[in-house]
Design an enzyme around this catalytic site. Structure first.
Site, PDB file in Angstrom:
ATOM      1  N   GLU A 171       0.792  -1.228   0.000  1.00  0.00           N
ATOM      2  CA  GLU A 171       0.000   0.000   0.000  1.00  0.00           C
ATOM      3  C   GLU A 171       0.827   1.283   0.000  1.00  0.00           C
ATOM      4  O   GLU A 171       0.756   2.076   0.948  1.00  0.00           O
ATOM      5  CB  GLU A 171      -0.958   0.024   1.200  1.00  0.00           C
ATOM      6  CG  GLU A 171      -1.974  -1.091   1.160  1.00  0.00           C
ATOM      7  CD  GLU A 171      -3.108  -0.923   2.183  1.00  0.00           C
ATOM      8  OE1 GLU A 171      -3.057   0.012   3.001  1.00  0.00           O
ATOM      9  OE2 GLU A 171      -4.036  -1.736   2.152  1.00  0.00           O
ATOM     10  N   GLU A 369      -5.125  -8.630   0.715  1.00  0.00           N
ATOM     11  CA  GLU A 369      -5.728  -8.345   2.035  1.00  0.00           C
ATOM     12  C   GLU A 369      -7.222  -8.150   1.856  1.00  0.00           C
ATOM     13  O   GLU A 369      -7.652  -7.479   0.910  1.00  0.00           O
ATOM     14  CB  GLU A 369      -5.194  -7.041   2.655  1.00  0.00           C
ATOM     15  CG  GLU A 369      -3.828  -7.120   3.240  1.00  0.00           C
ATOM     16  CD  GLU A 369      -3.386  -5.800   3.910  1.00  0.00           C
ATOM     17  OE1 GLU A 369      -4.242  -5.022   4.360  1.00  0.00           O
ATOM     18  OE2 GLU A 369      -2.164  -5.578   3.945  1.00  0.00           O
TER      19      GLU A 369
HETATM   20  C1  FCB Z   1      -4.255  -2.087   5.514  1.00  0.00           C
HETATM   21  C2  FCB Z   1      -2.842  -2.358   5.980  1.00  0.00           C
HETATM   22  C3  FCB Z   1      -2.753  -3.399   7.056  1.00  0.00           C
HETATM   23  C4  FCB Z   1      -3.884  -3.259   8.067  1.00  0.00           C
HETATM   24  C5  FCB Z   1      -5.205  -3.211   7.358  1.00  0.00           C
HETATM   25  C6  FCB Z   1      -6.389  -3.135   8.294  1.00  0.00           C
HETATM   26  O1  FCB Z   1      -4.341  -0.795   5.023  1.00  0.00           O
HETATM   27  O2  FCB Z   1      -2.056  -2.783   4.897  1.00  0.00           O
HETATM   28  O3  FCB Z   1      -1.499  -3.292   7.660  1.00  0.00           O
HETATM   29  O4  FCB Z   1      -3.658  -2.151   8.838  1.00  0.00           O
HETATM   30  O5  FCB Z   1      -5.244  -2.123   6.495  1.00  0.00           O
END
Ligand code: FCB
Length: 458
Positions: A171, A369
């Site tokens: 990110e 994620e």
């Molecule tokens: C993302 C991050 C991760 C965690 C999630 C909830 O933005 O990559 O580290 O904080 O959100």
């Protein structure tokens, strides 16, 4: 029978679909005295930065308890584990001398994973820049990109024989926006649009690292970018323009140069480069796959007149009034404990939208994620969230989008950045109160996912 037991089984995913769970070094490892300092150590030392006043000095103490955690991953039945390597643990000063103990840790972790039949998927940067590099300008400096590529080669040299899938950065959009534009994450800079060089240097770091990894023999390399559909608050030209702008920042600023080799219109001119075309060539070094972190869509409108005076609270963030857009509430949807709206079908929209935007240029996708913050061990709402998002992902597959894997955020509750320990994203509960045991307790969602994965294999 509980409502969750009554639901239809998940549709069948492809046999070779990769299932995994994710974590990151700073959020779980602890053992802060056994590595070099990072920007997050400095940031969390300042009172008021983290909402519950905590730090990640101990976190889940995964550094010492990784065997127990790998056993939990194995028992869950996933094929892969996405973790991050802490740059300051491997190179305490950011460059130069390598820490033997630091590299040994990742070596042991990777061995343990392989012995458990779980593929290690290292991420090389999940926001914990070595403090020594930050003190010299960090991501505002081009040099940091070069240092990152050197570090990538060191890690690949040690675990590349067993790690067969790699992620360069996590990110970069959030790290730019939250860390350098708004100052709500480390390193706490409030540069607003002057933070754009941070985006360029991270992208450059990614491209240089792809080359360095390949030179070291690594294969199957990707990146994890956060994305989400952006919905204009209304059809008015003002709202549409604001939403388009937000879409550029979140969805195109990183994806366009990586996938198309060019910045969205008007951006290249703002980037610090002597030869932007040469940089873009490095940035667009082909990846083997493209990772998407997905949590929620965003509804965006023109700046509100009232907002010219006051900051807006949004999803745990405080947004300054001078931004050229204002996020608006998505009504009629449940929200997580973080206040993030739960809109599973927007994952289908995101994935088909990516396919439509990038067409043949789009590499295979992996959801690197996806998850939600809820209190409690009997976490039926997390089951609902994951079930809904997996169905939405499956619909995208049916519509022909090439998605190869899905990683839940997160294996276990952890240090959720500026929120501290008060947002729990884990499939496994961690008792942070009892620092002697930091007991891990699998939640209902862990049992649900394990059963769902068994059914996939049946
Ligand atoms: C993302 C991050 C991760 C965690 C999630 C909830 O933005 O990559 O580290 O904080 O959100």
């Amino acid at each position: 029978m509980a409502a969750s037991d009554a639901r239809e089984p998940l549709p069948q995913f492809p046999r070779d679909f990769l299932w995994g769970v994710s974590t990151s070094a700073h959020q779980i490892e602890g053992a802060v005295d056994e590595r070099g300092p990072s920007v997050w150590d400095a940031f969390t030392a300042v009172p008021g930065r983290v909402k519950d006043g905590t730090t990640a000095a101990v976190a889940c103490d995964h550094y010492h308890r990784y065997r127990e955690d790998v056993a939990l991953i194995r028992e869950l039945g996933v094929g892969a584990y996405r973790f991050s390597v802490s740059w300051p643990r491997v190179l305490p000063g950011g460059a130069g001398e390598v820490s033997a103990a630091g590299l040994d840790f990742y070596d042991r972790l990777v061995d343990e994973l392989c012995a458990a039949g779980v593929s290690p998927v290292p991420t090389l940067f999940h926001w914990d820049t070595p403090l020594a590099l930050a003190d010299e300008g960090g991501w505002l400096r081009r040099d940091t990109a070069e240092r990152f590529a050197e570090y990538a080669a060191v890690v690949a040299g040690r675990i590349g024989d067993r790690a067969k899938k790699w992620i360069t950065l996590n990110e970069p959009a959030e790290h730019t926006l939250l860390g350098h534009a708004l100052g709500q994450h480390a390193p706490g800079e409030q540069l607003m649009f002057d933070a754009l060089p941070v985006a360029h240097h991270q992208l450059l770091a990614h491209g240089l690292a792809v080359r360095a990894l390949r030179a070291a023999g690594a294969t199957d390399i990707g990146i994890a970018n956060s994305h989400g559909p952006t919905w204009p608050a209304s059809a008015s030209p003002e709202d549409t323009e604001a939403a388009d702008f937000y879409d550029v920042l979140l969805n195109r600023l990183f994806a366009d140069p990586l996938i198309l080799g060019r910045y969205p219109e008007g951006i290249a001119e703002l980037m610090p480069a002597d030869d932007i075309d040469a940089d873009l060539k490095v940035i667009a070094e082909p990846v083997d796959w493209y990772g998407i972190n997905f949590y929620q869509p965003t509804k965006v409108g023109a700046p509100l007149p009232a907002a010219t005076a006051a900051p807006t609270e949004f999803s745990g963030l405080t947004l300054p009034p001078e931004l050229p857009f204002t996020p608006r509430e998505i009504e009629g949807r449940p929200v997580t404990d973080f206040g993030w709206p739960v809109v599973p079908e927007s994952l289908t929209e995101l994935l088909t939208g990516f396919r439509d935007r990038y067409g043949d240029r789009l590499p295979p996708l992996v959801i690197t994620e996806n998850g939600c913050s809820y209190e409690g061990i009997d976490d039926q709402r997390r089951i609902d969230y994951l079930d809904g998002h997996l169905r939405a992902l499956h619909r995208a597959l049916e519509e022909g989008v090439d998605v190869r894997g899905y990683f839940v955020w997160s294996l276990m509750d952890n240090f959720e950045w500026a929120e501290g320990y008060r947002q729990r994203f884990g499939l496994v509960h961690v008792d942070f109160e009892d620092t002697a045991t930091l007991e891990r307790t699998p939640k209902a969602s862990y049992a649900w996912l394990r059963a769902a994965l068994r059914a996939q294999r049946a």
